[in-house]
Scaffold this active site. Structure first.
Site, PDB file in Angstrom:
ATOM      1  N   LYS A  86       0.851  -1.192   0.000  1.00  0.00           N
ATOM      2  CA  LYS A  86       0.000   0.000   0.000  1.00  0.00           C
ATOM      3  C   LYS A  86       0.885   1.239   0.000  1.00  0.00           C
ATOM      4  CE  LYS A  86      -4.241   0.955   2.433  1.00  0.00           C
ATOM      5  NZ  LYS A  86      -4.708   0.842   3.805  1.00  0.00           N
TER       6      LYS A  86
HETATM    7  O1  LIG Z   1     -11.066   7.247   7.412  1.00  0.00           O
HETATM    8  P1  LIG Z   1     -10.770   5.970   8.107  1.00  0.00           P
HETATM    9  O2  LIG Z   1     -11.988   5.349   8.684  1.00  0.00           O
HETATM   10  O3  LIG Z   1      -9.638   6.116   9.067  1.00  0.00           O
HETATM   11  O4  LIG Z   1     -10.305   4.921   7.000  1.00  0.00           O
HETATM   12  C1  LIG Z   1      -9.092   5.048   6.387  1.00  0.00           C
HETATM   13  C2  LIG Z   1      -8.936   4.125   5.223  1.00  0.00           C
HETATM   14  O5  LIG Z   1      -7.617   4.149   4.834  1.00  0.00           O
HETATM   15  C3  LIG Z   1      -7.191   2.916   4.328  1.00  0.00           C
HETATM   16  O6  LIG Z   1      -5.905   2.776   4.831  1.00  0.00           O
HETATM   17  C4  LIG Z   1      -7.271   2.921   2.836  1.00  0.00           C
HETATM   18  O7  LIG Z   1      -6.883   1.751   2.236  1.00  0.00           O
HETATM   19  C5  LIG Z   1      -8.135   1.872   4.817  1.00  0.00           C
HETATM   20  O8  LIG Z   1      -7.469   0.985   5.627  1.00  0.00           O
HETATM   21  C6  LIG Z   1      -9.242   2.692   5.490  1.00  0.00           C
HETATM   22  O9  LIG Z   1     -10.429   2.357   4.863  1.00  0.00           O
END
Ligand SMILES: O=P(O)(O)OC[C@H]1O[C@](O)(CO)[C@@H](O)[C@@H]1O
Length: 220
Positions: A86
């Protein structure tokens, strides 16, 4: 649409895997920090998730330069066959994605908020793109409308490789429903919201009535 679980919590992952709906997991630095895990245990933790989940597991690099991202990406990809690296949607992330994709390492581009970011991620070779929904809502913008634009724009083109859109920063069953209706390939959902996706008051009420009637049968 496929369901990914958005967590680094092993118990949650094991539980959701037992339901038969889990197609993958996404983690991020915040989610790993929430488990109380230490830096030294990070790679083993990702390996453990990869053993539990029969599907892609996103593990995030916190590097800020392309060279460091590429180095991290190679290390993470070596942990298990189902690791997805990622990387943030920024210039260094694009450059690292290009290189990792050329090496056959799948990349999930995260922190994606706009159509141009998503198209650039796909062009650079990202296997997955993660447009955020909830964080738009947090600032009084319409996260689902933003996601819909990204889905429509990405689906306009053939990027020469598989690209799947992961609806990310998902907070509710309604986010999941709307993401499915607009054709997002995947929703990555926190455990509590995933449980809510299978619940409905009419299901509960119906079940209660069936159980009551069955008692009558037993006492007849
Ligand atoms: O806004 P939140 O709920 O912290 O989510 C952040 C998002 O970022 C991510 O890292 C994107 O892949 C996911 O793990 C998550 O859905």
């Amino acid at each position: 649409m496929k369901f990914f679980l958005d967590t680094a919590d092993l118990a949650e992952i094991e539980e959701a895997a037992s339901w038969g709906v889990l197609a993958g997991v996404t983690t991020n630095p915040t989610l790993y920090a929430r488990t109380g895990g230490k830096l030294a245990d990070f790679h083993n933790h990702i390996k453990r998730i990869c053993e539990i989940v029969d599907g892609p597991v996103s593990a995030e690099s916190v590097a800020m330069t392309r060279d460091e991202m590429i180095r991290d990406g190679r290390e993470l990809a070596a942990l298990a066959d189902n690791v997805v690296v990622k990387l943030p949607t920024m210039i260094e992330g694009l450059a690292a994605t290009k290189q990792l994709a050329a090496e056959g390492i799948p990349v999930n581009m995260t922190l994606c908020f706009t159509v141009p970011q998503a198209i650039m991620a796909a062009r650079a070779g990202a296997r997955y793109i993660s447009p955020f929904v909830g964080r738009f809502d947090d600032i009084s913008e319409n996260g689902l409308a933003q996601l819909e634009d990204v889905v429509a724009a990405v689906n306009n083109y053939d990027f020469g490789h598989d690209v799947e859109i992961i609806a990310a920063s998902v907070r509710s069953a309604n986010h999941v429903a709307q993401a499915a209706l607009m054709g997002a390939d995947i929703a990555t959902v926190p455990f509590a919201a995933l449980k809510k996706c299978v619940q409905h008051p009419l299901t509960d009420r119906g079940l209660e009535a069936f159980l009551k009637d069955w008692e009558k049968v037993q006492n007849a």
